[in-house]
Every structure is written in C-alpha cells, then in structure tokens.
Scaffold this motif. Sequence first.
Motif, PDB file in Angstrom:
ATOM      1  N   THR A  18       0.963  -1.119  -0.095  1.00  0.00           N
ATOM      2  CA  THR A  18      -0.131  -0.074   0.059  1.00  0.00           C
ATOM      3  C   THR A  18       0.955   1.271  -0.038  1.00  0.00           C
ATOM      4  O   THR A  18       2.027   1.246   0.432  1.00  0.00           O
ATOM      5  N   MET A  19       0.385   2.224  -0.896  1.00  0.00           N
ATOM      6  CA  MET A  19       1.140   3.515  -0.779  1.00  0.00           C
ATOM      7  C   MET A  19       0.326   4.755  -0.850  1.00  0.00           C
ATOM      8  O   MET A  19      -0.906   4.613  -1.561  1.00  0.00           O
ATOM      9  N   ASN A  62      -4.538   6.453  -2.843  1.00  0.00           N
ATOM     10  CA  ASN A  62      -4.131   5.377  -2.120  1.00  0.00           C
ATOM     11  C   ASN A  62      -3.969   4.465  -3.395  1.00  0.00           C
ATOM     12  O   ASN A  62      -4.908   4.137  -4.141  1.00  0.00           O
ATOM     13  N   HIS A  63      -2.539   3.871  -3.360  1.00  0.00           N
ATOM     14  CA  HIS A  63      -2.288   2.853  -4.357  1.00  0.00           C
ATOM     15  C   HIS A  63      -2.158   1.342  -3.623  1.00  0.00           C
ATOM     16  O   HIS A  63      -1.219   1.119  -2.696  1.00  0.00           O
ATOM     17  N   ARG A  64      -3.189   0.475  -4.002  1.00  0.00           N
ATOM     18  CA  ARG A  64      -2.818  -1.157  -3.801  1.00  0.00           C
ATOM     19  C   ARG A  64      -2.111  -1.737  -4.716  1.00  0.00           C
ATOM     20  O   ARG A  64      -2.729  -1.819  -5.805  1.00  0.00           O
ATOM     21  N   PHE A  65      -1.064  -2.109  -4.293  1.00  0.00           N
ATOM     22  CA  PHE A  65      -0.165  -2.773  -5.599  1.00  0.00           C
ATOM     23  C   PHE A  65       0.033  -4.276  -5.139  1.00  0.00           C
ATOM     24  O   PHE A  65       0.576  -4.635  -4.130  1.00  0.00           O
ATOM     25  N   ALA A  66       0.142  -5.053  -6.355  1.00  0.00           N
ATOM     26  CA  ALA A  66       0.492  -6.600  -6.276  1.00  0.00           C
ATOM     27  C   ALA A  66       2.045  -6.773  -5.603  1.00  0.00           C
ATOM     28  O   ALA A  66       2.841  -5.897  -5.823  1.00  0.00           O
ATOM     29  N   ASP A  97       4.414  -8.245  -6.571  1.00  0.00           N
ATOM     30  CA  ASP A  97       5.673  -8.437  -7.494  1.00  0.00           C
ATOM     31  C   ASP A  97       6.140  -6.968  -7.686  1.00  0.00           C
ATOM     32  O   ASP A  97       7.251  -6.942  -8.408  1.00  0.00           O
ATOM     33  N   ARG A  98       5.573  -5.986  -7.183  1.00  0.00           N
ATOM     34  CA  ARG A  98       6.138  -4.646  -7.315  1.00  0.00           C
ATOM     35  C   ARG A  98       6.764  -4.134  -5.809  1.00  0.00           C
ATOM     36  O   ARG A  98       6.219  -4.802  -4.972  1.00  0.00           O
ATOM     37  N   SER A  99       7.778  -3.739  -5.923  1.00  0.00           N
ATOM     38  CA  SER A  99       8.574  -3.326  -4.534  1.00  0.00           C
ATOM     39  C   SER A  99       7.950  -1.658  -4.692  1.00  0.00           C
ATOM     40  O   SER A  99       7.533  -1.080  -5.368  1.00  0.00           O
ATOM     41  N   PRO A 100       7.947  -1.232  -3.205  1.00  0.00           N
ATOM     42  CA  PRO A 100       7.649  -0.100  -3.042  1.00  0.00           C
ATOM     43  C   PRO A 100       8.274   1.279  -4.035  1.00  0.00           C
ATOM     44  O   PRO A 100       7.724   2.094  -4.582  1.00  0.00           O
ATOM     45  N   ALA A 101       9.744   0.719  -4.235  1.00  0.00           N
ATOM     46  CA  ALA A 101      10.083   1.653  -5.596  1.00  0.00           C
ATOM     47  C   ALA A 101       9.642   1.715  -6.829  1.00  0.00           C
ATOM     48  O   ALA A 101       9.293   2.732  -7.429  1.00  0.00           O
ATOM     49  N   ASP A 102       8.897   0.524  -7.088  1.00  0.00           N
ATOM     50  CA  ASP A 102       8.541   0.054  -8.287  1.00  0.00           C
ATOM     51  C   ASP A 102       7.248   0.857  -8.288  1.00  0.00           C
ATOM     52  O   ASP A 102       6.761   1.367  -9.403  1.00  0.00           O
ATOM     53  N   ALA A 103       6.618   0.904  -7.250  1.00  0.00           N
ATOM     54  CA  ALA A 103       4.967   1.382  -6.936  1.00  0.00           C
ATOM     55  C   ALA A 103       5.328   3.117  -7.229  1.00  0.00           C
ATOM     56  O   ALA A 103       4.410   3.512  -7.715  1.00  0.00           O
ATOM     57  N   GLU A 104       6.400   3.582  -6.582  1.00  0.00           N
ATOM     58  CA  GLU A 104       6.461   5.050  -6.614  1.00  0.00           C
ATOM     59  C   GLU A 104       6.769   5.381  -8.087  1.00  0.00           C
ATOM     60  O   GLU A 104       6.173   6.319  -8.679  1.00  0.00           O
ATOM     61  N   ASP A 134       3.059   7.702   2.683  1.00  0.00           N
ATOM     62  CA  ASP A 134       2.864   6.418   3.746  1.00  0.00           C
ATOM     63  C   ASP A 134       3.316   5.203   2.349  1.00  0.00           C
ATOM     64  O   ASP A 134       2.740   5.363   1.549  1.00  0.00           O
ATOM     65  N   VAL A 135       3.825   4.157   3.095  1.00  0.00           N
ATOM     66  CA  VAL A 135       4.166   2.942   2.305  1.00  0.00           C
ATOM     67  C   VAL A 135       4.384   1.745   3.093  1.00  0.00           C
ATOM     68  O   VAL A 135       5.119   1.834   4.188  1.00  0.00           O
ATOM     69  N   ALA A 136       4.026   0.687   2.600  1.00  0.00           N
ATOM     70  CA  ALA A 136       4.279  -0.499   3.295  1.00  0.00           C
ATOM     71  C   ALA A 136       4.300  -1.613   2.084  1.00  0.00           C
ATOM     72  O   ALA A 136       3.597  -1.758   1.148  1.00  0.00           O
ATOM     73  N   ALA A 137       5.360  -2.333   1.965  1.00  0.00           N
ATOM     74  CA  ALA A 137       5.868  -3.425   0.855  1.00  0.00           C
ATOM     75  C   ALA A 137       4.705  -4.497   1.271  1.00  0.00           C
ATOM     76  O   ALA A 137       4.210  -4.662   2.191  1.00  0.00           O
ATOM     77  N   GLY A 138       4.396  -4.953   0.167  1.00  0.00           N
ATOM     78  CA  GLY A 138       3.721  -6.214   0.133  1.00  0.00           C
ATOM     79  C   GLY A 138       4.453  -7.313   0.575  1.00  0.00           C
ATOM     80  O   GLY A 138       5.737  -7.399   0.563  1.00  0.00           O
ATOM     81  N   ALA A 139       3.965  -8.559   0.162  1.00  0.00           N
ATOM     82  CA  ALA A 139       4.687 -10.017   0.622  1.00  0.00           C
ATOM     83  C   ALA A 139       3.928 -10.848  -0.448  1.00  0.00           C
ATOM     84  O   ALA A 139       3.146 -10.900  -0.819  1.00  0.00           O
TER      85      ALA A 139
END
Length: 355
Positions: free
Chosen positions: A170-171, A246-250, A252-259, A275-280
């Motif tokens: 999430t970002m 708000n972006h919810r990302f899969a 396979d994306r890192s926070p840097a990729d999402a940004e 705000d950002v939290a990596a996925g798993a």
Amino acid sequence: MADTLHLSADPVDLTAALVDVPSVSGDEADLADLVERSLREQAPHLEVVRSGNAVLARTTLGRERRVVLAGHLDTVPINDNMPSRREGDVLHGCGTVDMKGGDAVMLNLAATAVDPRYDLTFVFYDCEEVEATRNGLGRVERELAEWLAGDLAIVCEPSNASIEAGCQGTMRVEVRTTGVRAHTARGWMGVNAIHAVGEALRRLESYEARVVEIDGCTYREGLQAVKIAGGVAGNVVPDACVLTVNHRFAPDRSPADAEAHLREVFDGFDVVVTDVAAGALPGLSSPVARELVAATGGKPPVGKLGWTDVARFAALGMPAVNFGPGDPTLAHTQQENVPVGQITTCLEVLRRFLT
C-alpha cells in the motif's frame, strides 16, 4: 475476569472467554497477563517470555524447521458488542473475527501440540489496530528478533478459514497543485489550483488497474482518490490543492516500483509519498507452505487483497500466509460475528499440519 483460561478446552468457548476480556489497543495488559499466566501454568513444555503487552512462547525440540504463528490481542473500540453471546452456530462480540477466534486456535495448539513435527513459536502481540509505529511486532523485532525467525509464518487473521497468501502493498501519495490567488470577481487574474487537479482526476477515472497472478493467487491492484483539500474563502481563487491517492499494488512490485509507477501516472504533477508498506509474495512454493496447503485438503489458496502483518514476516525472509476464522468484511463492525465451525476447522487444519 477469570484467573486463568482453559487452553485445551473447546476453542469456541476459549474464543468467548478472550472476547469477554476487553483489550482495546493500548489497553491489552489484562488480557496479556491472563494469556501469559495461562501459558506458564498449562504449557510447561514451552519457553515463555513477555515484551510489553506481547506474550511469546516456543518449543525447543531441535526440529529441522520452525513454524511461527502470530495473532494480535487488541481490538478496535467496543461498540455495544460485549460481552460475547452465542446464537446457534454463530458467536457474536467485539474481536470474534479480528482476531480472538484466531488467538483461541493458537492458544489451544500451544497447550496441546506437545510433540509437533516442527518447532513452534507463538506470538500474541499488542497494538495492531493502531498506527504502525506502535505495533507490538515492531518492538519484538527490535528486542527479540530471534523469536520471529522460522521457515513459515501463519498470521491467524480472519480469512474465512481459507489460506490467503502474501498480501498487497500500500502507498499513499499527495498530488499537489499550485495557483495564484485572486478575488473571484476578477477570477481571470488568478490561477485556480482546484481546477488544475482536474487532469489528475481524469487520469484516475480512466486508469486500468493490473490483475496479477503469482503462485496461482490473483492480486487485483487499485488506484483511488481518497481525499481532496483546497480553498481559501468563498470569494478567493485558491492557490493550492492537495489530492490524496491510495495505491494498492501486487507483491511483485517493490515500493520503489510502485512509486515510479505513480510518478508516471501523474507525470507533470508534484507527487509526494506520505505512507508506504511493502507487500508480501505468497511463497507457496516453499516445502512447508506446500504442506500447509495439503493439510487443508487441497483447498486452493487465494491472494490477500489488503495489507497484513504477513508483510513483516516476508521482510524477514520467510514465506507467510493469513489463515484464521471469520469473515474479514465483518471486522471492526458492530455486527462482528464468527461461525463456530470456522474456529474448529482452523484448529483441525493446523493440528493436522503441525502434528
């Protein structure tokens, strides 16, 4: 409040007993005391430690692999939904779903799984329902990092008694526009910052979110405007506007990729990450995770559409899944309730997997 919990009793009764001890975030001490005392008295095969209002217990059997089971003790504020009550095959009350049903399953296993095929660690932690800086898992990681190490983490958050693998990242970003103030009677002399954000909204309206499949699990991304703020007075052309997205990302994306993706979407705008939290990643290809899936009878896992503390475990380098009783859409509602069959099903699956 009872002096002790009957850990090896019916897990539905144990869930009700946990629900009946208030433990709103920041006020978990009474429940943590009760959990700690019960584990020390009824599970002598476990090493037990305390960290703030988190209680940790583990076996030291020298097994080749270790499984970590985690559940938070806190709830959102009570909303005229205590004490617990049972109506037929449904248990009602604050925390029945999020997540004292899962805690009850863990406590029963802690007391009764005395000869598991894996070494086990049980983590009952505090302050999950509030800001991330207060989350008890963060404190445990800082103070007792070795207690979180393992080959698979199972977070017993509500998942309708199905395996929800990994989780989305999430970002939140702010898309900011600037203008020039002027009197609305002479609006042509100014530049309206609220009007300027219209292009960003049009891009959101036409945005097509990715659907990604990883390890057989589907993750649906999302990009949504969640807040807009701007304006000075009823007769002033505004010179600033902030659109929060708000972006919810899969996973396979890192926070840097999402940004990088959001900066591409909003190219030409001032974009600030707030705000950002990596996925798993689901990690279902690991041997221990495959054995957990097999213990469910082969019920297909699904991707977690949201962020949970599985991401904290994934960041430590281990596969992690959500598996617990209750419908997550009922979490935090006054109508919170759990089918008792899901509590017993989760216990049966985990017992089959662990023993």
